[in-house]
Design an enzyme around this catalytic site. Structure first.
Site, PDB file in Angstrom:
ATOM      1  N   SER A   1      -1.539  -8.349  -0.584  1.00  0.00           N
ATOM      2  CA  SER A   1      -0.739  -8.398   0.631  1.00  0.00           C
ATOM      3  C   SER A   1      -1.405  -8.737   1.547  1.00  0.00           C
ATOM      4  CB  SER A   1      -0.102  -7.187   0.607  1.00  0.00           C
ATOM      5  OG  SER A   1       0.631  -6.981   1.966  1.00  0.00           O
TER       6      SER A   1
ATOM      7  N   TYR B   1      -0.578   2.602   1.959  1.00  0.00           N
ATOM      8  CA  TYR B   1      -0.205   1.223   1.300  1.00  0.00           C
ATOM      9  C   TYR B   1      -1.344   0.202   1.455  1.00  0.00           C
ATOM     10  CZ  TYR B   1       1.801  -3.162   0.344  1.00  0.00           C
ATOM     11  OH  TYR B   1       2.074  -4.357  -0.088  1.00  0.00           O
TER      12      TYR B   1
END
Length: 276
Positions: free
Chosen positions: A132, A145
């Site tokens: 990501s 996260y």
């Protein structure tokens, strides 16, 4: 060229789109996997649904064995399964944090361990990890996260060097905001992480509002096919890149974080989320 492709988290979003894109190649057999196989689309030409839970050892072993018995090795592994656990560092339940790392980090790492012996015997293979832009910069209330995606960055860099002598190429795909339902899960975990009386209530509200606005933006967010196209390139290119940042907005944010440094980026975040 790889003959078989194992994709995790293929019941929706990036995983499902990737399976469709790769199955268009007649020289590839795609194994689309999910924890609950009934959530997978019916088998189409070149696509085979398969049960695989990245948090379950026996499930991972069985899936890899199934493919190796038919193809000799897993030609390409696409580590896509993952989700966003949102909440402040102080208030997020540690059991939730452990589940986050089991899915986003330990599962992909274990699958790499399981497929590498077969890839070495075959003389090569591909491992594509879906990271990501959140592995290159951090937004508040997403610390756990982001930490999981930073871990995927580190593992990918180490593995790329270690596996190269055996003909195994490792690429990291770093998407920006992708409309997949990720935001719904993230918002749900954020809502569950703290009550209305939280000392972080104003920050949580600001982050939730900003997240919803960003995913609605046509300038900031795109559909999963944008990532699937890049994954297909990483799987099939003769010389795949080490990193692929997906979406112009993600490229801009990654470079902005690098250029601004910590203090200036914190100031940028205060503009986005207010002085809460």
């Amino acid at each position: 060229m790889t003959a078989s492709v194992l994709i995790t988290g293929a019941s929706s979003g990036i995983g499902r789109a990737t399976a469709r894109h790769l199955a268009r190649r007649e020289d590839l057999t795609v194994y689309a996997t999910a924890r609950r196989p009934e959530t997978l689309e019916p088998a189409g030409p070149g696509i085979h649904p398969l049960a695989l839970d990245v948090t379950d050892e026996e499930s991972m072993r069985a899936a890899v064995k199934h493919i190796e018995e038919r193809h000799g090795s897993v030609g390409a592994l696409v580590n896509n399964a993952g989700y966003g656990q949102y909440g402040t560092v102080e208030e997020t339940d540690m059991q939730a944090v452990r589940r986050q790392f089991e899915t986003n980090v330990f599962g992909p790492a274990r699958l790499a361990q399981l497929v590498l012996p077969g890839m070495r015997r075959a003389g090569g293979g591909r491992i594509v990890n879906i990271g990501s832009m959140g592995g290159r910069l951090v937004f508040p209330v997403g610390g756990y996260y982001h930490a999981s995606k930073y871990a995927v960055e580190a593992l990918s860099d180490a593995l790329r060097f270690e596996a190269a002598p055996f003909g195994v190429k490792v690429s990291l795909v770093e998407p920006g905001l992708i409309r997949t339902g990720f935001e719904d899960t993230a918002s749900g975990t954020l809502a569950d992480s703290a009550g209305d009386d939280s000392v972080y209530a104003a920050l949580n509200e600001a982050v939730g509002r900003r997240m919803a606005d960003s995913y609605r933006s046509r300038l900031l967010a795109v559909g999963p096919d944008a990532v699937a196209t890049v994954v297909k390139r990483a799987v099939t290119a003769r010389r795949p890149r080490t990193r692929y940042v997906v979406t112009p907005a993600a490229v801009a944010l990654v470079h902005t974080r690098r250029l601004l440094g910590g203090r200036a980026f914190d100031a940028y975040l205060r503009l986005q989320f207010g002085k809460v």
